[in-house]
Motif scaffolding. Structure first.
Motif, mmCIF file in Angstrom:
data_model
loop_
_atom_site.group_PDB
_atom_site.id
_atom_site.type_symbol
_atom_site.label_atom_id
_atom_site.label_comp_id
_atom_site.label_asym_id
_atom_site.label_seq_id
_atom_site.Cartn_x
_atom_site.Cartn_y
_atom_site.Cartn_z
ATOM 1 N N VAL A 1 0.833 -1.330 0.020
ATOM 2 C CA VAL A 1 0.097 0.090 0.112
ATOM 3 C C VAL A 1 0.885 1.221 -0.074
ATOM 4 O O VAL A 1 0.602 2.277 -0.572
ATOM 5 N N THR A 2 1.871 1.127 0.987
ATOM 6 C CA THR A 2 2.696 2.264 0.819
ATOM 7 C C THR A 2 3.568 2.480 -0.762
ATOM 8 O O THR A 2 3.614 3.716 -0.983
ATOM 9 N N ALA A 3 3.659 1.651 -1.280
ATOM 10 C CA ALA A 3 4.423 1.573 -2.436
ATOM 11 C C ALA A 3 3.335 2.308 -3.627
ATOM 12 O O ALA A 3 3.724 2.882 -4.343
ATOM 13 N N LEU A 4 2.005 1.985 -3.392
ATOM 14 C CA LEU A 4 0.917 2.664 -4.134
ATOM 15 C C LEU A 4 0.684 4.113 -4.003
ATOM 16 O O LEU A 4 0.042 4.649 -4.602
ATOM 17 N N SER A 5 1.341 4.451 -2.734
ATOM 18 C CA SER A 5 1.405 5.950 -2.498
ATOM 19 C C SER A 5 2.890 6.593 -3.139
ATOM 20 O O SER A 5 2.722 7.574 -3.711
ATOM 21 N N ASN A 6 4.016 6.199 -3.081
ATOM 22 C CA ASN A 6 5.181 6.356 -3.657
ATOM 23 C C ASN A 6 6.062 5.189 -3.931
ATOM 24 O O ASN A 6 6.612 4.734 -2.908
ATOM 25 N N PRO A 7 6.080 4.659 -4.929
ATOM 26 C CA PRO A 7 6.919 3.558 -5.473
ATOM 27 C C PRO A 7 8.434 3.586 -4.925
ATOM 28 O O PRO A 7 9.089 2.676 -4.845
ATOM 29 N N ALA A 8 9.002 4.840 -4.807
ATOM 30 C CA ALA A 8 10.326 4.908 -4.347
ATOM 31 C C ALA A 8 10.705 4.113 -2.986
ATOM 32 O O ALA A 8 11.716 3.723 -2.697
ATOM 33 N N VAL A 9 9.416 3.895 -2.138
ATOM 34 C CA VAL A 9 9.894 3.282 -0.853
ATOM 35 C C VAL A 9 10.163 1.800 -1.157
ATOM 36 O O VAL A 9 10.680 1.065 -0.207
ATOM 37 N N LEU A 10 9.905 1.179 -2.410
ATOM 38 C CA LEU A 10 10.369 0.006 -2.679
ATOM 39 C C LEU A 10 11.771 -0.264 -2.452
ATOM 40 O O LEU A 10 12.365 -1.522 -2.217
ATOM 41 N N SER A 11 12.598 0.573 -2.925
ATOM 42 C CA SER A 11 13.880 0.597 -2.789
ATOM 43 C C SER A 11 14.457 0.412 -1.345
ATOM 44 O O SER A 11 15.442 -0.473 -1.083
ATOM 45 N N THR A 12 13.826 0.562 -0.349
ATOM 46 C CA THR A 12 14.198 0.200 0.806
ATOM 47 C C THR A 12 13.510 -1.136 1.590
ATOM 48 O O THR A 12 14.272 -1.727 2.687
ATOM 49 N N LEU A 13 12.694 -1.653 0.815
ATOM 50 C CA LEU A 13 12.121 -2.647 1.410
ATOM 51 C C LEU A 13 12.926 -4.202 1.465
ATOM 52 O O LEU A 13 12.917 -4.750 2.502
ATOM 53 N N PRO A 14 13.661 -4.292 0.608
ATOM 54 C CA PRO A 14 14.828 -5.477 0.751
ATOM 55 C C PRO A 14 15.642 -5.489 1.640
ATOM 56 O O PRO A 14 15.878 -6.289 2.580
ATOM 57 N N PHE A 15 15.977 -4.205 2.054
ATOM 58 C CA PHE A 15 17.062 -4.070 3.228
ATOM 59 C C PHE A 15 16.272 -4.285 4.697
ATOM 60 O O PHE A 15 16.995 -4.629 5.542
ATOM 61 N N LEU A 16 14.985 -3.649 4.665
ATOM 62 C CA LEU A 16 14.311 -3.743 6.015
ATOM 63 C C LEU A 16 13.985 -5.280 6.113
ATOM 64 O O LEU A 16 14.093 -5.954 7.044
ATOM 65 N N LEU A 17 13.415 -5.853 5.011
ATOM 66 C CA LEU A 17 13.011 -7.307 5.060
ATOM 67 C C LEU A 17 14.407 -8.236 5.448
ATOM 68 O O LEU A 17 14.331 -9.185 6.100
#
Length: 258
Positions: free
Chosen positions: A197-213
């Motif tokens: 849902v956050t990525a549907l607000s701003n896809p740039a956050v997907l760049s951080t997801l692999p590191f957080l996960l």
């Protein structure tokens, strides 16, 4: 001894109300700024195309509210688009449908919603700082966010997705700090859905997801938990949330456009 217990109880009561007080203070500050900015959104005479009212977000919201679908990210009617992510334009179009396209009332309501999102961001900021820095650091961090000038300006003065993305992403980060303690698969699915849902607000956050996960899964593996299952569930949840948008883009534009 009784005085000591009474003092501790009083301090506990004050600390319990501290975060709501910070949130209300942050919202009140932003609402004051809204009262000085919202009238400039719809009726700027030099800008008949209303670029100050959300720019591309506003034009797409105008198209949605007018029955033209997710289209026309610039002032001329130009057809379907994937120029912007969908979450905020749909929110703004809902305001337009209820209160009118580019009206003063719509301007006040959307800036108030932005301010509310920004004020609620004090919650994940507080708990993220508490996890890392302790209670004192959490209080400082929350108060700093409440009075941070750019947080105030970009929520109370600009029609864009900044405040919504900030709230969603900071919540994702706060959860990432703690989720390794949770063995329930539904928690990992829910976190993945929130990231989507956050990525549907701003896809740039997907760049951080692999590191957080990766950090969360490292901690799960370190405690001998089901890191592979949790990682797969989180990733599948993100993909499931984003897939309808990808399918819509392919259907509307005829190209693969994640």
């Amino acid at each position: 001894m009784q005085t000591s217990y009474a003092t501790q109880a009083e301090q506990h009561g004050l600390s319990r109300w501290l975060l709501p007080i910070i949130i209300l203070t942050a919202f009140a500050i932003r609402l004051v700024v809204v009262c000085f900015t919202y009238r400039d959104l719809p009726y700027a005479e030099e800008y008949l195309s209303h670029p100050q009212f959300g720019g591309e977000m506003g034009w797409i919201a105008r198209a949605l509210a007018s029955g033209h679908g997710f289209s026309s990210p610039y002032f001329p009617w130009s057809g379907p688009t994937a120029n912007q992510p969908p979450l905020y334009p749909f929110l703004l179009s809902g305001v337009f449908r209820l209160l009118g396209i580019y009206t003063i009332t719509s301007g006040f309501v959307i800036l108030t919603l932005n301010s509310l999102f920004s004020a609620f961001t004090c919650i994940p900021v507080y708990f993220s700082a508490k996890y890392s820095l302790g209670a004192r650091g959490a209080k400082v961090a929350a108060w700093v966010w409440a009075f941070y000038p750019f947080a105030i300006y970009f929520s109370a003065g600009r029609v864009w997705e900044y405040a919504l993305t900030g709230l969603l992403f900071t919540t994702c980060f706060c959860i990432a700090q703690r989720i390794h303690h949770l063995a329930n698969p539904l928690a990992w699915l829910g976190w993945g859905a929130l990231c989507g849902v956050t990525a549907l607000s701003n896809p740039a956050v997907l760049s951080t997801l692999p590191f957080l996960l990766a950090l969360a899964l490292y901690r799960v593996n370190h405690s001998h938990g089901h890191w592979l299952r949790n990682g797969a569930l989180t990733t599948l949840a993100v993909i499931a949330v984003l897939t309808p948008w990808v399918v819509r883009n392919h259907s509307a534009l005829g190209i693969l456009c994640p």
